[in-house]
Design a protein around this motif. Structure first.
Motif, PDB file in Angstrom:
ATOM      1  N   ARG A  11       6.131  -7.799   7.582  1.00  0.00           N
ATOM      2  CA  ARG A  11       5.183  -8.902   7.512  1.00  0.00           C
ATOM      3  C   ARG A  11       3.827  -8.508   8.096  1.00  0.00           C
ATOM      4  O   ARG A  11       2.783  -8.841   7.553  1.00  0.00           O
ATOM      5  N   GLY A  12       3.897  -7.756   9.213  1.00  0.00           N
ATOM      6  CA  GLY A  12       2.663  -7.335   9.850  1.00  0.00           C
ATOM      7  C   GLY A  12       1.804  -6.517   8.906  1.00  0.00           C
ATOM      8  O   GLY A  12       0.598  -6.743   8.784  1.00  0.00           O
ATOM      9  N   GLU A  13       2.458  -5.600   8.230  1.00  0.00           N
ATOM     10  CA  GLU A  13       1.725  -4.722   7.309  1.00  0.00           C
ATOM     11  C   GLU A  13       1.067  -5.518   6.193  1.00  0.00           C
ATOM     12  O   GLU A  13      -0.051  -5.228   5.777  1.00  0.00           O
ATOM     13  N   ALA A  14       1.778  -6.528   5.725  1.00  0.00           N
ATOM     14  CA  ALA A  14       1.218  -7.357   4.646  1.00  0.00           C
ATOM     15  C   ALA A  14      -0.022  -8.103   5.130  1.00  0.00           C
ATOM     16  O   ALA A  14      -1.036  -8.155   4.430  1.00  0.00           O
ATOM     17  N   THR A  15       0.067  -8.659   6.332  1.00  0.00           N
ATOM     18  CA  THR A  15      -1.089  -9.367   6.884  1.00  0.00           C
ATOM     19  C   THR A  15      -2.274  -8.432   7.035  1.00  0.00           C
ATOM     20  O   THR A  15      -3.400  -8.761   6.680  1.00  0.00           O
ATOM     21  N   LYS A  16      -1.985  -7.246   7.536  1.00  0.00           N
ATOM     22  CA  LYS A  16      -3.029  -6.256   7.760  1.00  0.00           C
ATOM     23  C   LYS A  16      -3.766  -5.965   6.446  1.00  0.00           C
ATOM     24  O   LYS A  16      -4.999  -5.966   6.390  1.00  0.00           O
ATOM     25  N   ARG A  17      -2.985  -5.736   5.402  1.00  0.00           N
ATOM     26  CA  ARG A  17      -3.599  -5.417   4.121  1.00  0.00           C
ATOM     27  C   ARG A  17      -4.400  -6.592   3.588  1.00  0.00           C
ATOM     28  O   ARG A  17      -5.471  -6.435   3.013  1.00  0.00           O
ATOM     29  N   LEU A  18      -3.827  -7.784   3.791  1.00  0.00           N
ATOM     30  CA  LEU A  18      -4.533  -8.985   3.341  1.00  0.00           C
ATOM     31  C   LEU A  18      -5.902  -9.089   4.010  1.00  0.00           C
ATOM     32  O   LEU A  18      -6.911  -9.408   3.354  1.00  0.00           O
ATOM     33  N   ILE A  19      -5.951  -8.791   5.289  1.00  0.00           N
ATOM     34  CA  ILE A  19      -7.222  -8.869   6.016  1.00  0.00           C
ATOM     35  C   ILE A  19      -8.221  -7.847   5.474  1.00  0.00           C
ATOM     36  O   ILE A  19      -9.374  -8.178   5.179  1.00  0.00           O
ATOM     37  N   VAL A  20      -7.755  -6.612   5.322  1.00  0.00           N
ATOM     38  CA  VAL A  20      -8.661  -5.566   4.827  1.00  0.00           C
ATOM     39  C   VAL A  20      -9.188  -5.917   3.442  1.00  0.00           C
ATOM     40  O   VAL A  20     -10.400  -5.849   3.190  1.00  0.00           O
ATOM     41  N   ASP A  21      -8.297  -6.294   2.555  1.00  0.00           N
ATOM     42  CA  ASP A  21      -8.722  -6.591   1.190  1.00  0.00           C
ATOM     43  C   ASP A  21      -9.749  -7.715   1.166  1.00  0.00           C
ATOM     44  O   ASP A  21     -10.771  -7.629   0.483  1.00  0.00           O
ATOM     45  N   THR A  22      -9.457  -8.764   1.915  1.00  0.00           N
ATOM     46  CA  THR A  22     -10.399  -9.882   1.966  1.00  0.00           C
ATOM     47  C   THR A  22     -11.741  -9.434   2.519  1.00  0.00           C
ATOM     48  O   THR A  22     -12.800  -9.756   1.960  1.00  0.00           O
ATOM     49  N   ALA A  23     -11.689  -8.662   3.604  1.00  0.00           N
ATOM     50  CA  ALA A  23     -12.933  -8.225   4.247  1.00  0.00           C
ATOM     51  C   ALA A  23     -13.766  -7.375   3.294  1.00  0.00           C
ATOM     52  O   ALA A  23     -14.959  -7.615   3.109  1.00  0.00           O
TER      53      ALA A  23
END
Lengths: 224, 224
Positions: A11-23
């Motif tokens: 789950r952590g990894e998914a959140t991390k990627r979500l943040i990067v992609d959005t940013a």
DNA sequence: GTCTATAACACGATAGAC
DNA sequence: GTCTATCGTGTTATAGAC
């Protein structure tokens, strides 16, 4: 027994990627300054604090972007370097390939370089954190040298990829400041500088210039 | 009918100088980040609003600092260049003189360069706002060339001061990132790079290298 | 035109609860 | 891991005094 480098799917990894992609998306769409941490969090549907749980600063978010550009450049350029050829042609392919990948981010790059040039910044192309992206980039230039059919002075050869990478950094610095339409001046710089570099590399074999070449290389190794 | 450039001594001018002096002192003593606009105002005994009345941003305060350094360098170096001499010696004097003046600000310089490198920033050494400081700096290097007893290729000569200034910018960039004790590596760079530059300048007169020299100069003029 | 005082804003970053 | 609340900052705004 290091952890495997494979991308995790927790789950952590998914959140991390979500943040990067959005940013990255917001950076490109509205620029660096107008993209706030609050904005990124809101757009990603998370809290500000959570974003800071994964990335210690806004700058660190940009670093992911830097890595992406290097990876894309390598992926675009390496197929074109599969077959050996003259040094100048290969160098041209590598440099203009990088430019092609970076072009959409020209407006954004100004803010990026601002933090990249700060000593000790994790975004600095010379920093330990940037080592993977830097190595990736130098690998491409090593490929340029190794697949070259042009004769290259033996003493220069091992250092040449890194020297070319430095030149590439210089070109990038020029590109960031290039306000000509479509960065035409940087294109011109590459078109005309590549033959000059080619001639310099050839000249390094001339007897009269060997000592100069040697001195310069010695100094470079000393200061690196 | 432009206003005379003489320094005014009105109340406003005094306040302006007070703000700059206080800011530069605090920058040097506690670093850029820890020096707040509130702190500068308090230390100078004025209000925050007043500081913003004279300087549109914190960055603009730093620009005054840049101008000061250039002026101090010129003042320190020019007397040493009064008598003609060999090119390499004169260049050495100019470069190490600059380093001497900048040394106390090494820690601060990292923050300074961060904003200086941003495209469009008034602090950029290439900006219109920096023109006076830049010209001051190039004048010193023109002095280096003109008082030189070494023969210099006629075609190279008019551009050489500006090219040396670019080299000086490069050295400064290296210096900012130099974390060796007392910036010893930058000292080494100057000691060893000056003879190399000297040899390159001499080589530009060689028949076999004249065309390369000419091509490089043409490109430089095109991109400047 | 020069300056003060103070409040307010938006942002990056942090603390600490859950 | 995730949240809300809060801090300290550069900067702006307001309202006025000399």
């Amino acid at each position: 027994m290091a952890k495997p480098a494979a991308p995790e799917s927790g789950r952590g990894e998914a959140t991390k990627r979500l943040i990067v992609d959005t940013a990255v998306r917001l950076f490109r769409d509205q620029g660096y300054d107008k993209t706030t941490m609050r904005g990124i969090a809101q757009e990603a549907g998370i809290s500000v604090g959570n974003a800071y749980y994964y990335f210690p600063s806004k700058d660190h978010l940009v670093q992911q972007f830097y890595a992406t550009v290097q990876e894309d450049t390598a992926a675009a350029v390496e197929p074109l370097l599969a077959k050996p050829g003259p040094f100048d042609e290969r160098l041209r392919v590598a440099l203009s390939g990088m430019l092609d990948v970076m072009t959409p981010y020209h407006a954004f790059a100004g803010k990026f370089i601002k933090t990249a040039v700060e000593p000790g910044s994790p975004l600095s192309p010379f920093s330990a954190e940037s080592a993977p992206a830097r190595e990736r980039s130098i690998t491409v230039l090593r490929d340029v040298v190794e697949g070259s059919t042009t004769k290259i002075e033996a003493e220069l050869r091992p250092d040449l990829p890194e020297l070319l990478w430095l030149a590439q950094m210089g070109i990038t610095l020029y590109w960031v400041h290039d306000s000509s339409p479509d960065q035409a001046k940087t294109r011109l710089l590459i078109d005309r500088a590549v033959p000059l570099i080619d001639r310099l590399v050839s000249l390094a074999r001339m007897p009269g210039l060997k000592s100069l070449n040697r001195e310069a290389l010695k100094l470079y190794r000393l200061l690196r």
